[in-house]
Design a protein around this motif. Sequence first.
Motif, PDB file in Angstrom:
ATOM      1  N   HIS A  11       0.837  -1.215   0.000  1.00  0.00           N
ATOM      2  CA  HIS A  11       0.000   0.000   0.000  1.00  0.00           C
ATOM      3  C   HIS A  11       0.868   1.260   0.000  1.00  0.00           C
ATOM      4  O   HIS A  11       0.555   2.230  -0.689  1.00  0.00           O
ATOM      5  CB  HIS A  11      -0.957  -0.003   1.193  1.00  0.00           C
ATOM      6  N   ARG A  12       1.955   1.245   0.740  1.00  0.00           N
ATOM      7  CA  ARG A  12       2.843   2.428   0.755  1.00  0.00           C
ATOM      8  C   ARG A  12       3.448   2.658  -0.616  1.00  0.00           C
ATOM      9  O   ARG A  12       3.460   3.774  -1.121  1.00  0.00           O
ATOM     10  CB  ARG A  12       3.969   2.238   1.780  1.00  0.00           C
ATOM     11  N   ALA A  13       3.952   1.589  -1.215  1.00  0.00           N
ATOM     12  CA  ALA A  13       4.643   1.740  -2.499  1.00  0.00           C
ATOM     13  C   ALA A  13       3.660   2.029  -3.641  1.00  0.00           C
ATOM     14  O   ALA A  13       3.989   2.751  -4.577  1.00  0.00           O
ATOM     15  CB  ALA A  13       5.454   0.475  -2.807  1.00  0.00           C
ATOM     16  N   GLY A  14       2.462   1.464  -3.569  1.00  0.00           N
ATOM     17  CA  GLY A  14       1.501   1.598  -4.667  1.00  0.00           C
ATOM     18  C   GLY A  14       0.628   2.834  -4.575  1.00  0.00           C
ATOM     19  O   GLY A  14       0.004   3.233  -5.566  1.00  0.00           O
ATOM     20  N   GLY A  15       0.550   3.442  -3.369  1.00  0.00           N
ATOM     21  CA  GLY A  15      -0.235   4.664  -3.206  1.00  0.00           C
ATOM     22  C   GLY A  15      -1.712   4.409  -2.970  1.00  0.00           C
ATOM     23  O   GLY A  15      -2.170   3.261  -2.945  1.00  0.00           O
ATOM     24  N   PRO A  16      -2.478   5.503  -2.811  1.00  0.00           N
ATOM     25  CA  PRO A  16      -3.877   5.417  -2.347  1.00  0.00           C
ATOM     26  C   PRO A  16      -4.836   4.755  -3.324  1.00  0.00           C
ATOM     27  O   PRO A  16      -5.929   4.345  -2.928  1.00  0.00           O
ATOM     28  CB  PRO A  16      -4.270   6.888  -2.126  1.00  0.00           C
ATOM     29  N   ALA A  17      -4.474   4.646  -4.587  1.00  0.00           N
ATOM     30  CA  ALA A  17      -5.398   4.033  -5.560  1.00  0.00           C
ATOM     31  C   ALA A  17      -5.728   2.587  -5.176  1.00  0.00           C
ATOM     32  O   ALA A  17      -6.831   2.100  -5.443  1.00  0.00           O
ATOM     33  CB  ALA A  17      -4.788   4.074  -6.955  1.00  0.00           C
ATOM     34  N   ILE A  18      -4.783   1.912  -4.532  1.00  0.00           N
ATOM     35  CA  ILE A  18      -5.025   0.505  -4.152  1.00  0.00           C
ATOM     36  C   ILE A  18      -6.090   0.427  -3.058  1.00  0.00           C
ATOM     37  O   ILE A  18      -7.031  -0.369  -3.141  1.00  0.00           O
ATOM     38  CB  ILE A  18      -3.710  -0.186  -3.710  1.00  0.00           C
ATOM     39  N   LEU A  19      -5.968   1.292  -2.053  1.00  0.00           N
ATOM     40  CA  LEU A  19      -6.959   1.289  -0.969  1.00  0.00           C
ATOM     41  C   LEU A  19      -8.340   1.686  -1.499  1.00  0.00           C
ATOM     42  O   LEU A  19      -9.364   1.100  -1.103  1.00  0.00           O
ATOM     43  CB  LEU A  19      -6.526   2.233   0.162  1.00  0.00           C
ATOM     44  N   GLU A  20      -8.377   2.652  -2.383  1.00  0.00           N
ATOM     45  CA  GLU A  20      -9.654   3.060  -2.986  1.00  0.00           C
ATOM     46  C   GLU A  20     -10.314   1.865  -3.677  1.00  0.00           C
ATOM     47  O   GLU A  20     -11.511   1.629  -3.522  1.00  0.00           O
ATOM     48  CB  GLU A  20      -9.435   4.194  -4.008  1.00  0.00           C
TER      49      GLU A  20
END
Length: 206
Positions: free
Chosen positions: A49-58
């Motif tokens: 999640h840190r490396a991939g950014g907020p789009a993954i959590l969304e």
Amino acid sequence: MRELVKIELTGGAAIFLEEGNITRQRTDAIVNAANSSLMGGGGVDGAIHRAGGPAILEACKKVVAAQGRLPTGQAVATTGGRLAAGYVIHTVGPIWRGGDHDEPELLASCYRESLRLADKMHLVRIAFPSISTGAYGYPMEDAAEIALRTVMDELNTARHTREARFVLFGADAYQTYANAADKLIAAHKGAQIHIIRLNDTREVPE
Ligand code: AR6
């Protein structure tokens, strides 16, 4: 000197074992050892999640809104966000509770369902971490054997997915998987698969 293990399957697919950080992988998808909430966490989940950014959590929030929490042993795919890998396949490993609570079958299901999903998405290369062997406490020797056996079986029947890479965090994890591969190959009596060990100072070949 860098070593990796390559297991060649008779159908032409291959499994690689390497030491490293899965967030750096440039495979079509990387697998996340998530929890049922899909809301992130520590370990490899936090790193992805840190490396991939907020789009993954969304994307995870949308999955949960549509289908609820992800049951143990199941898998879903989301965008890879800023990762080099195009997709993240989230799966939920079993929490180790002594071994007689279906942990082996649930762990196998994580690998099987992730690979089936990748194959359905026509993805060629996929990378796995060692699911359940961190916070969830699954003994790594046992987990490695299940992971390798399941991925071998599944790759042999996959139509599109040709390569699975285990990206092991630290020398001990790598060695444990390499030993499990040796054992598995011995059990196959060398009939269908073999191991190549490469020593190279350059980057691991793609
Ligand atoms: N690359 C590859 N492997 C890693 C990395 C990385 N960057 N970071 C850790 N590992 P864990 P679990 C290894 O705890 O046991 C989370 O909080 C690590 O050394 O990440 O399935 C989730 O949200 C270990 O061998 O996953 C869940 O709540 C392996 O990845 C829970 O932990 C798995 O360790 C899932 O626990």
